[in-house]
Design an enzyme around this catalytic site. Structure first.
Site, PDB file in Angstrom:
ATOM      1  N   ARG A  33       7.939  -4.657  13.709  1.00 31.82           N
ATOM      2  CA  ARG A  33       7.551  -3.438  12.328  1.00 31.82           C
ATOM      3  C   ARG A  33       6.828  -2.370  12.799  1.00 31.82           C
ATOM      4  O   ARG A  33       5.783  -2.405  13.534  1.00 31.82           O
ATOM      5  CB  ARG A  33       6.516  -4.723  11.443  1.00 31.82           C
ATOM      6  CG  ARG A  33       6.155  -3.691  10.239  1.00 31.82           C
ATOM      7  CD  ARG A  33       5.114  -4.546   9.466  1.00 31.82           C
ATOM      8  NE  ARG A  33       4.308  -3.718   8.438  1.00 31.82           N
ATOM      9  CZ  ARG A  33       2.954  -3.535   8.573  1.00 31.82           C
ATOM     10  NH1 ARG A  33       2.507  -4.109   9.423  1.00 31.82           N
ATOM     11  NH2 ARG A  33       2.397  -2.914   7.571  1.00 31.82           N
ATOM     12  N   THR A 279      -0.306 -10.550   6.322  1.00 26.25           N
ATOM     13  CA  THR A 279      -1.628 -10.447   6.135  1.00 26.25           C
ATOM     14  C   THR A 279      -2.728 -11.296   6.618  1.00 26.25           C
ATOM     15  O   THR A 279      -2.613 -12.424   6.013  1.00 26.25           O
ATOM     16  CB  THR A 279      -1.888  -9.958   4.668  1.00 26.25           C
ATOM     17  OG1 THR A 279      -0.872  -9.126   4.409  1.00 26.25           O
ATOM     18  CG2 THR A 279      -3.248  -9.007   4.675  1.00 26.25           C
TER      19      THR A 279
END
Length: 480
Positions: A33, A279
Site C-alpha cells: 500500500r 487499522t
C-alpha cells in the site's frame, strides 16, 4: 500447508529501501500500500520501481495499491494554540470570521458546508476521536456550541468528524485527482478510495480513471455510516472493499465496530468480492518486537470472520520491526487456518449464487478438490471472476489463477488462497493451457491431482464463462 490469508504492508520511511521491501516479501507480504496522504511522487516512484524489480527477481505477483487521501477534514489554526478542555467544558466551533467576534474558547473549521444540518445532540469527534463533544446549541449560521464529554488537549490542525452525518464533501478531491494521475503514470495495480458514501462515488473515480486509458480495480474504503446504509450497492459497484476501522471507529460507537466488521465481511463473501480488514491490527509492534494478546486474537478473528486480506499500516510504514510484524501475522494465519480446516469452519458462498452455471461449476470444483484431496485448483479465468468465486468457497487447496491479463493477475492477488500465474498464451485452448501449467509447475509432483477449471471460447469469440471442470493427474512422464 499454504497460508491463504493475504498480507498488505504499507510502505513508508521505515521500509523505503530495496532491502526492507525484500524482507517484507520474504516474510509473506504480497500486496503493498502506498498511502498518498503522506509522501511525494519521488518516494512513490522509487517504491514502485523496487516492487517491480522484486517481482522480476522472485517470479511472484506483487500488487501495488494506491490509497487516495479523500477529504480529510482538519481544524485550522487561529493562533490560540492547544486548548485544554475538561468534561463539561463548553467551546465554540465556527468559521474564521466568527472567531473575531468572541473571546470564548474557539475551534476553527474553515469548511462552511460542514455546518449544514448539524443539530443539537449530534456528536463531534476531534483529534482521531481522542476528544469527544456533543452539540449543545446552534448559535447562528456557521457557529455552534459544543460541550466536551471527556477531557484532554485540542491542538489546531487536527482531524474532526461529525459521526453519523452525511458529509457534503465529495470523496474525490482535487488532490486525489492529481494523485490519481501520478498513480496511473507509475502503473499502480489497484486504487483504494477513501470515505466512500454511495456507489456513485466509485463511478466518479472510474470515470476519472478512464481518461488515462486504464481501467484498474477500485477498492472502496468503508469509513462512514452512510456507506453502511447502502452496503450491498457499494459492494456491487466496487471491485473490493476495505473495512477501514480507524475512521469507521469514529463514526460508530466502538462497541458496534466488531458487528459492523462481521456484516461487511459476510456481505463481501456472499458477493465473491475481496475484503480487507485494516487499522491497529498489530499496532504495538510499531515500537515492540512482540504483539499483545488482544492484537493476536484480533488478527485471528478477522481471518475467522472471512476476510481475504489483513493490512499493516504504521507497523510497516514507520515501525521499528516491519519484517517481524509481517512474519508474526503470517504465523497467526498458519495457526488459525489449520484450525479452520480441522474444524470445518471455512465459510461458503450462499445458495442464491449457485444459480449461474459458471458459479455452480466453481462450487463443484471446490467440492471436488475437497473430496479427492487434490493438490490444488488451477483456474484459467480471463476476467478473474471464477477465481473470486472459487476463493469465496474457501477451499483448503491453493487456487492457481491463470490469466494473460496483468491487471487481472495483480487483482486476484487480493483474494484468499489465490496464487496468480501467467499461462503460455501461445496455446489457444484454455483447458490445455491449464494442463500445461500443471505439467511445468514444480509445485506439482508425480501423481498429484489438480482440479482444472476453464472457460473455452467458441470459435470466433475471445471470452466465455467457465464451462469445464476436470480432474487432472500429473503423470511420471510429464515431470519436467
Amino acid at each position: 500447508m499454504d497460508r491463504h490469508i493475504k498480507i498488505i504492508a504499507t510502505l513508508g520511511p521505515g521500509t523505503e529501501t530495496y532491502e526492507a521491501v525484500k524482507e517484507l516479501v520474504e516474510s509473506g507480504a504480497k500486496i503493498f500500500r502506498l498511502n498518498f496522504s503522506h509522501g511525494g511522487r519521488e518516494f512513490f516512484a522509487k517504491m514502485v520501481e523496487i516492487i517491480r524489480r522484486l517481482e522480476q527477481e522472485t517470479g511472484l505477483t506483487l500488487t501495488v495499491m494506491q490509497d487516495l487521501s479523500g477529504p480529510k477534514i482538519r481544524t485550522c489554526d487561529v493562533g490560540l494554540g492547544a486548548i485544554e478542555v475538561n468534561k463539561g467544558t463548553e467551546v465554540l466551533l465556527g468559521t474564521p470570521e466568527k472567531f473575531e467576534k468572541t473571546d470564548e474558547p474557539f475551534i476553527c473549521l474553515d469548511i462552511p458546508e460542514l455546518f449544514e444540518g448539524v443539530k443539537v445532540g449530534d456528536p463531534v469527534a476531534l483529534s482521531d476521536g481522542m476528544i469527544r463533544f456533543v452539540v449543545k446549541k446552534v448559535e447562528e449560521e456557521h457557529l455552534i456550541r459544543l460541550e466536551a464529554t471527556n477531557s484532554g488537549m485540542c491542538p489546531p490542525r487536527k482531524g474532526i468528524t461529525f459521526p453519523g452525518t452525511k458529509t457534503p464533501l465529495a470523496p474525490l478531491t482535487e488532490k486525489d485527482k492529481k494523485d490519481l494521475a501520478t498513480g496511473m503514470e507509475l502503473g499502480v495495480d489497484v486504487v483504494a478510495m477513501s470515505f466512500v458514501q454511495k456507489p456513485e462515488d466509485i463511478c466518479n473515480l472510474r470515470a476519472e480513471m478512464i481518461q488515462y486509458g486504464r481501467r484498474i480495480p477500485i477498492v472502496a474504503k468503508l469509513e462512514r455510516t452512510a456507506a453502511l446504509e447502502c452496503l450491498d450497492d457499494i459492494i456491487a459497484e466496487a471491485d473490493g472493499i476495505m473495512v477501514a476501522r480507524g475512521d469507521l471507529g469514529l463514526e460508530l460507537d466502538l462497541a458496534e465496530l466488531p458487528v459492523a466488521q462481521k456484516r461487511i465481511i459476510n456481505a463481501c463473501n456472499e458477493a465473491g468480492k475481496p475484503v480487507i480488514v485494516a487499522t491497529q491490527m498489530l499496532l504495538s509492534m510499531v515500537n515492540s518486537p512482540m504483539a499483545t494478546r488482544a492484537e493476536t486474537t484480533d488478527v485471528a478473528n478477522a481471518i475467522l470472520d472471512g476476510t481475504d486480506c489483513v493490512m499493516l499500516s504504521e507497523e510497516t510504514a514507520i515501525g521499528r520491526y516491519p519484517g517481524e510484524a509481517v512474519r508474526f501475522m503470517r504465523k497467526i494465519a498458519y495457526q488459525i487456518e489449520a484450525f479452520m480446516f480441522e474444524s470445518g469452519l471455512t465459510k461458503t458462498v450462499g445458495d442464491r449464487e449457485k444459480e449461474h452455471p459458471s458459479t455452480f461449476l466453481a462450487h463443484a470444483a471446490a467440492m471436488l478438490a475437497g473430496k479427492t484431496d487434490a493438490k490444488a485448483i488451477v483456474c484459467h479465468s480471463t476476467s478473474g471472476a471464477t477465481t473470486r468465486i472459487l476463493s469465496s468457497r474457501r477451499p483448503k487447496q491453493s487456487i492457481y489463477a491463470l490469466s494473460t491479463d496483468p491487471v487481472v493477475r495483480h487483482f486476484t492477488n487480493l483474494s484468499w488462497g489465490v496464487i496468480p500465474a501467467e499461462p503460455l498464451d501461445v496455446i489457444e485452448d484454455h483447458q490445455e493451457r491449464a494442463e500445461v501449467f500443471v505439467r511445468q509447475c514444480p509445485d506439482f509432483k508425480e501423481g498429484d491431482i489438480a482440479i482444472v477449471t476453464a472457460g473455452q471460447p467458441e470459435k470466433g469469440k475471445s471470452v466465455t464463462q467457465t464451462n469445464v471442470v476436470k480432474l487432472y493427474e500429473k503423470l511420471a512422464k510429464e515431470v519436467s
